[in-house]
Scaffold this active site. Structure first.
Site, PDB file in Angstrom:
ATOM      1  N   GLU D  58       0.813  -1.343   0.109  1.00  0.00           N
ATOM      2  CA  GLU D  58       0.069   0.119   0.190  1.00  0.00           C
ATOM      3  C   GLU D  58       0.977   1.177  -0.133  1.00  0.00           C
ATOM      4  O   GLU D  58       0.497   2.243  -0.668  1.00  0.00           O
ATOM      5  CB  GLU D  58      -1.065   0.035   1.183  1.00  0.00           C
ATOM      6  CG  GLU D  58      -2.247  -0.744   0.943  1.00  0.00           C
ATOM      7  CD  GLU D  58      -1.895  -2.140   1.066  1.00  0.00           C
ATOM      8  OE1 GLU D  58      -0.867  -2.554   1.537  1.00  0.00           O
ATOM      9  OE2 GLU D  58      -2.738  -3.309   0.959  1.00  0.00           O
ATOM     10  N   HIS D 127     -11.383  -4.751   9.017  1.00  0.00           N
ATOM     11  CA  HIS D 127     -12.047  -4.508   7.658  1.00  0.00           C
ATOM     12  C   HIS D 127     -13.444  -3.897   7.655  1.00  0.00           C
ATOM     13  O   HIS D 127     -14.264  -4.090   6.810  1.00  0.00           O
ATOM     14  CB  HIS D 127     -12.228  -5.706   7.074  1.00  0.00           C
ATOM     15  CG  HIS D 127     -11.021  -6.712   6.665  1.00  0.00           C
ATOM     16  ND1 HIS D 127     -10.067  -7.360   7.746  1.00  0.00           N
ATOM     17  CD2 HIS D 127     -10.510  -6.784   5.699  1.00  0.00           C
ATOM     18  CE1 HIS D 127      -9.162  -7.797   6.750  1.00  0.00           C
ATOM     19  NE2 HIS D 127      -9.306  -7.742   5.706  1.00  0.00           N
TER      20      HIS D 127
END
Ligand SMILES: Cc1ncc(C[n+]2csc(CCOP(=O)(O)OP(=O)(O)O)c2C)c(N)n1
Ligand SMILES: Cc1ncc(C[n+]2csc(CCOP(=O)(O)OP(=O)(O)O)c2C)c(N)n1
Ligand SMILES: [Mg+2]
Ligand SMILES: [Mg+2]
Lengths: 322, 326, 326, 322
Positions: D58, D127
């Site tokens: 990322e 999440h």
């Protein structure tokens, strides 16, 4: 005898290391004393196994500290500038802050993340930020923001002993500040604000280096017959609302001041809570003083044009108390 | 590699001095309190900047870090605009917004120095990707220190550069330190160039105090990178003659270590070489003297340059098309 | 390495089935809508869990990731408490707060599975550091996928583990995929074990579908790690028989690839080995049947287990000593 | 014809890629269609050079996109879950958001970071987060939060064309939502809120998936004779204060609702601004509806006990309008 913020923080670390063998320091250059000299001499006293230099690996440093904390160590790690906490956010937010909850209470993370924040003297956009408000949005993180050497001493001791991940933010403008540590100084409870100066016309709510600016503003306002109460938040998460509400119930006016960008800052949360909880007690709009919406510029003229201080606090108060 | 002409060598010599002397002025003015922030000098490491940048054109993209002065000068930026930025003037490269750690000179391909160690690496890979898409033969180059290899994003960048076969030249200035922490303490990896092997990235370690060695290696590397042969990691072993930043007392370095300076100084190295090749000592002294004068003038001009207008502090935050945030 | 006893081999066989069948139940109940979230199965990869964990004791620290069921079972956690957690019950390992991707069983040394790829690596290094400080002979082990090698913190962790000589066993389950992206597309590095070399970390790549090979390699690795010989990176080449998560249609995999399953299936592999060694097929079938019954019972018990009390949702956020946040 | 959020976002991407060759997609699995199928088929249409799978990196993905944006590409990158934006914060905050400013206007970063957020069906603590409020605290970042497929279409088009780094947050609960894209649909200006339903008694301010909850609450309240105005913020940075102030001046009451943790959320900023700018127009305390201070738990009973929705909005309004 007066000592600087740096010396008094070092003393707190030293005492906590002496008290509890589980306390370990780690971070870039900490064995060399750290970029600001806070940890100077500790490696000589406690050895390289307890005062550990690390590579430039903020993510791993934080992860290693978290893993060690789960297993019973009490790591105090250093992120040299809060701007670099951006590199450790996964661990801080997704792992450390949530461990106790996700494990259903099986494990906890007794860890202190010491870091240094704020603008001073042209450190510019990537070494001057005040990012503490991100962390109050993260359940499980504790955020502590001392306003003076003596405050830092007591709050750091509590942070080390707490049993939760604590972000401990030291403002670079406080590092040279001197105070005398009282003989009976001990841990200061986390989660309680402190009324630094009492007053009747307006409540000035501040933290970290901005507490001094609020006190300066209060001094000046007093000359004009305006009596300001000054509150040092000490802890941003949890926030001590009872103390704030009590003060505002008396003064009926609130100004919240911090150096961080005003938009999305901690002042927003406090204003929002007062706008809910103290709505009927307020005689004037809740006012925030914070950094205008721009990165911190390099040139001194620009830096000082941007940064809020006692002048802005005074102006805000004068607008409310007319 | 073709033998360099004497003219080129004299130009290198001049550039080395230009960086050395400009940074000398930074140090001088910093001591006088005229430089905001905490500037990092590349004194002792100038040969890396000069040797590498001699192989880049203005169209190539360059990224650097906290120790960037030399790179920007070597890439050909105007010393006045550089110095004016370092002391925060409105006529500085970034109009006084950036400062020493954030030099940008877009017109000259200097796309950014960043104060976050290793933060520049993926940006450079991105610029290399853009260059690849543009297909105009540009490459991207990035300078970083040995300390940056501790940062995860260095490795992420190697992986992406190899996967995408990016035209990226990675130049590590290995000066043996990350701030006050020696390389032995921050990594067990003998050579930074060793990180390239698993990815199949070409790599070489050279003497970074020898501008000719650096130039030679960079020339080879740039040829491959420009020829779509993929990224190259060039490690230059060098020596930080100064402290980590201006004001660092360097108590962590031994006398013996610092004493090696005369032998390692890249300017003295090139001088010995040139004298050996027959350039009269006097001619070299004349070059240095000329650059010294030039830099002194630049600095004086910069000191007289206008300071940014405080009223402009909110400029450049976002696109003008956006409604302004409170 | 000493030859393993038949009893041990039968135990491995039983453990492989235990994982396979428990996960079969996860899949079955997921299809019936009884499993919250998106569970990831380790079907086909069980030999890594079993072979490695056979070398760990309850006192050793273990970390895993999103594909953790097998590791936790192999480490010896109670299948009921594991399954109850996977379906979110109050008697689950984490009282229903964690779920499939966040299994923790502290009493058994399972200190955490994390849903963030590679996020577990530095935590495991930290646990290894604590073990080193404690000096009681514990080690820390961590499972991660090949995809995790793309994450910077993997490399940061290698560096710190080598510098601090941590008692850390790093086990990469290289199944050739990161979600739907094949290894060729996410890395040019042939072997994950190659990342260890620059750091001087010991490493080996083994056939991860062969529980005996895994056990053998892990035994050697654990001996070094426990003997203060420093970290070890063990790469197990394995094969994900199922989709990335339950419900993945796997359109990105060829029929040929999937057809290799019979040959690779670690259970069939061990079965062939045991039959070759003289264990009657019927005895093996009896083991499987017994475990099947056991798992069915566990699952039924877990389904009847109490759900968490909604009123307890704010428990466990912070220390009880702290004033509660609004 | 009705299409899902996912299909309509794909269509916006497709059209922008067709319109401008500088637009490139990158992220984990994006060539495979992405974890949620948003980018399905685009690699076949535009080739692997413009739709690029990446490793699980990322930080580098974001850095590469930023570097490419500086040089003239228009990258649209995908961070699979906003929870993993924690890994890209250095680049987003220290580099991308500050580039224009630090370079004195020389360079800009026309980049869109598409990400997916919110809680649904047991995705659990790592999440399910809604972390958008961090980004409104960062000068230079633009934050866009569509509330429906059609909104996403227009806002994404504007985001791609803007010239600043944009965090574009898609709520997982919206992915299955269906709408018909009007024939004349085009870019929707960034920085302007939208009055979704007009009313007179209270202003409900919401964004992303919470807009639907606010509309549901408004429906129910209408049955009891309470007329709620519903505003979809569309953009969190910059915030369209004029639209909010105008509405509150009329209704004299405000409830701000979001799924993110209430403490330190975007609602705090809006409440704080209203408490300042609309103080004299308010008849009742400003009220926030947000997630209580805990990580998102896994079990469905716990998840739904924690998450705020139309029920909480209704309750908040009923307390104000008595
Ligand atoms: C991410 C990050 N962490 C820490 C720092 C503080 N810091 C500034 S320079 C430096 C050392 C860098 O070492 P190296 O990369 O070798 O470059 P050198 O200074 O030797 O040129 C450190 C730790 C930083 N700027 N960024
Ligand atoms: C930091 C991060 N990015 C993205 C994801 C989404 N994600 C979940 S599993 C996965 C692939 C992991 O691949 P690998 O590490 O090889 O493990 P495997 O699934 O093959 O067991 C991804 C990208 C994540 N969980 N964490
Ligand atoms: Mg260095
Ligand atoms: Mg994999």
């Amino acid at each position: 005898m007066e000592s600087t913020f740096i010396d008094i923080v070092r003393r707190a670390l030293d005492e906590e290391m002496a008290r509890d063998g589980a306390v370990h320091l780690l971070g870039e250059d900490v064995a060399a004393g750290g970029a600001f000299g806070v940890t100077k001499g500790l490696v000589e006293k406690y050895g390289a196994a307890r005062v550990r230099n690390t590579p430039i690996s903020e993510a791993a440093i934080t992860g290693v500290a978290t893993g060690a904390a789960i297993c019973g160590l009490r790591p105090v790690l250093e992120i040299m500038f809060i701007d670099f906490a951006t590199l450790a956010m996964d661990c801080l937010v997704n792992q450390a802050a949530k461990y106790r909850y996700m494990s259903g209470g099986q494990l906890s993370v007794p860890m202190v993340v010491r870091t240094q924040a704020g603008a001073l003297g042209g450190a510019a956009a990537q070494h001057s930020q005040s990012l503490e408000s991100w962390f109050i949005h993260v359940p499980g993180m504790v955020v502590v923001v001392p306003s003076s050497p003596v405050e830092a001493y007591g709050l750091l001791k509590s942070a080390v002993r707490l049993g939760d991940p604590v972000l401990f933010v030291e403002h670079k403008r406080l590092y040279a500040m001197k105070e005398t540590l009282p003989e009976d100084a001990g841990p200061i409870p986390i989660g309680r604000a402190r009324v630094v100066r009492s007053g009747t016309d307006v409540t000035l709510i501040a933290y970290s280096a901005m507490v001094r600016s609020a006190l300066e503003a209060a001094d000046n306002l007093a000359k004009n017959g305006i009596s300001a109460e000054v509150i040092d938040l000490r802890t941003l998460s949890p926030i001590d609302m009872p103390t704030l509400a009590q003060s505002v119930a008396k003064t009926r006016r609130a100004v919240i001041a911090h150096e961080a960008v005003e938009v999305g800052g901690v002042g927003a949360e406090i204003a929002a809570r007062l706008a809910k909880e103290a709505f009927y007690e307020l005689d004037a709009p809740i006012t925030r003083v914070g950094c205008p919406f721009a990165p911190i510029p390099f040139a001194p003229e620009l830096e000082s044009a941007l940064l809020p201080g006692s002048r802005q606090i005074e102006a805000a108060v004068r607008e409310l108390v007319r | 590699m073709a033998e360099l002409t004497l003219k080129t060598l004299h130009h290198f010599y001049e550039q080395l001095w230009r960086i050395r002397l400009l940074e000398g002025q930074v140090q001088r003015l910093a001591a006088a309190g005229e430089v905001p922030g905490f500037p990092h000098l590349s004194t002792g490491q100038e040969a890396v900047a000069v040797g590498v940048c001699a192989n880049l054109s203005a169209g190539d993209y360059l990224f650097s870090g906290h120790r960037a002065h030399g790179h920007v000068i070597a890439k050909g930026s105007d010393p006045f605009a550089v110095f004016a930025e370092i002391i925060g003037r409105d006529t500085g490269l970034c109009r006084g917004r950036g400062g020493s750690m954030h030099l940008v000179d877009a017109a000259n391909g200097v796309l950014g120095a960043t104060g976050v160690v290793a933060g520049n690496l993926p940006l450079a890979a991105g610029a290399a990707w853009a260059a690849q898409v543009q297909g105009e033969g540009r490459i991207a180059a990035v300078f970083f220190g040995d300390g940056a290899t501790g940062a995860g994003v260095f490795h992420e960048t190697l992986n992406m550069a190899s996967l995408w076969n990016l035209p990226l030249l990675l130049v590590c200035e290995n000066n043996g330190y990350a701030e006050f922490t020696s390389r032995e303490e921050h990594s067990k990896v003998g050579k930074v160039s060793a990180f390239a092997a698993p990815y199949g990235i070409s790599a070489q370690t050279v003497d970074g105090n020898d501008v000719l060695a650096v130039h030679d290696a960079a020339q080879k590397a740039v040829a491959q990178v420009r020829g779509q042969g993929g990224p190259w990691l060039l490690e230059c072993m060098t020596f930080r003659m100064a402290g980590h930043y201006v004001g660092d007392a360097q108590r962590y370095r031994s006398k013996e270590e610092l004493a090696a300076v005369r032998e390692k100084d890249p300017i003295e190295r090139l001088q010995r070489h040139l004298v050996g090749k027959g350039t009269p000592q006097g001619e070299l002294e004349a070059i240095a003297a000329r650059v010294k004068e030039e830099m002194a003038a630049v600095v004086e001009r910069a000191r007289r340059a206008p300071r940014p207008d405080p009223a402009s502090v909110m400029d450049y935050v976002s696109s003008a098309v956006l409604p302004q945030q409170a």
